[in-house]
Design a protein around this motif. Structure first.
Motif, mmCIF file in Angstrom:
data_model
loop_
_atom_site.group_PDB
_atom_site.id
_atom_site.type_symbol
_atom_site.label_atom_id
_atom_site.label_comp_id
_atom_site.label_asym_id
_atom_site.label_seq_id
_atom_site.Cartn_x
_atom_site.Cartn_y
_atom_site.Cartn_z
ATOM 1 N N VAL A 1 4.879 10.378 -2.086
ATOM 2 C CA VAL A 1 4.422 8.987 -2.001
ATOM 3 C C VAL A 1 5.229 8.292 -0.911
ATOM 4 C CG1 VAL A 1 4.110 6.821 -3.241
ATOM 5 C CG2 VAL A 1 3.887 9.001 -4.459
ATOM 6 N N SER A 2 4.515 7.648 0.028
ATOM 7 C CA SER A 2 5.158 6.956 1.146
ATOM 8 C C SER A 2 4.595 5.546 1.260
ATOM 9 C CB SER A 2 4.870 7.673 2.472
ATOM 10 O OG SER A 2 5.161 9.032 2.395
ATOM 11 N N PRO A 3 5.418 4.598 1.725
ATOM 12 C CA PRO A 3 4.899 3.253 1.968
ATOM 13 C C PRO A 3 4.042 3.212 3.234
ATOM 14 C CG PRO A 3 7.216 3.351 2.544
ATOM 15 C CD PRO A 3 6.857 4.686 1.968
ATOM 16 N N MET B 1 0.843 -1.181 0.000
ATOM 17 C CA MET B 1 0.000 0.000 0.000
ATOM 18 C C MET B 1 0.886 1.241 0.000
ATOM 19 S SD MET B 1 -2.851 -1.038 2.825
ATOM 20 C CE MET B 1 -1.579 -1.265 4.021
ATOM 21 N N LYS B 2 0.352 2.312 -0.567
ATOM 22 C CA LYS B 2 1.062 3.584 -0.643
ATOM 23 C C LYS B 2 0.153 4.702 -0.160
ATOM 24 C CE LYS B 2 4.801 2.173 -2.869
ATOM 25 N NZ LYS B 2 6.138 2.262 -2.327
ATOM 26 N N LYS B 3 0.749 5.643 0.555
ATOM 27 C CA LYS B 3 0.042 6.862 0.945
ATOM 28 C C LYS B 3 0.521 7.963 0.019
ATOM 29 C CE LYS B 3 -0.710 10.070 4.736
ATOM 30 N NZ LYS B 3 -0.365 10.384 6.136
ATOM 31 N N VAL C 1 -4.793 6.694 0.506
ATOM 32 C CA VAL C 1 -4.059 5.437 0.650
ATOM 33 C C VAL C 1 -4.636 4.467 -0.368
ATOM 34 C CG1 VAL C 1 -3.462 3.533 2.184
ATOM 35 C CG2 VAL C 1 -3.584 5.867 3.090
ATOM 36 N N VAL C 2 -3.757 3.954 -1.224
ATOM 37 C CA VAL C 2 -4.182 3.057 -2.301
ATOM 38 C C VAL C 2 -3.283 1.824 -2.335
ATOM 39 C CG1 VAL C 2 -5.117 4.904 -3.746
ATOM 40 C CG2 VAL C 2 -2.737 4.233 -4.015
#
Length: 112
Positions: free
Chosen positions: A93-95, A1-3, A64-65
């Protein structure tokens, strides 16, 4: 997932929201923000006195996707928010390690 966090101009919010809806992003968080980058603010005149407006109005979006649509999400935000002028904003983009839907107890991708 990524924020994915995006700082954009406020008048572009509806266009970005529509672009995200079109690619299947169902939930976003929006926060009103103030800030500046290379713009450095500007000078305004109020009742004959000049003053500097350092912090310009912005909107911060958080989404969050799943990893498989993260790149499309970034592209959709960038395309919808772009005006070609200084101050269009930034995208970060963050994990994300974990997510939990409080109501149902669903975790990770099921929670988003």
């Amino acid at each position: 997932m990524k924020k994915i966090e995006a700082i954009i101009k406020p008048f572009k919010l509806d266009e970005v929201k529509e672009a995200l809806h079109e690619i299947g992003v169902s939930g976003i968080t929006v926060t009103e923000a103030k800030g500046f980058g290379r713009q450095k603010g500007h000078t305004e005149l109020y009742r004959g006195a000049e003053y500097v407006v350092d912090f310009l109005p912005k909107v911060k979006l958080e989404v969050v996707v799943s990893e498989d649509i993260a790149e499309r999400t970034v592209e959709a935000i960038a395309a919808a928010a772009q005006t070609g002028r200084i101050g269009d904003g930034k995208i970060f983009v963050s994990p994300i390690e974990s997510a939990l839907r409080i109501r149902t107890g669903e975790k990770d991708n099921d929670a988003i």
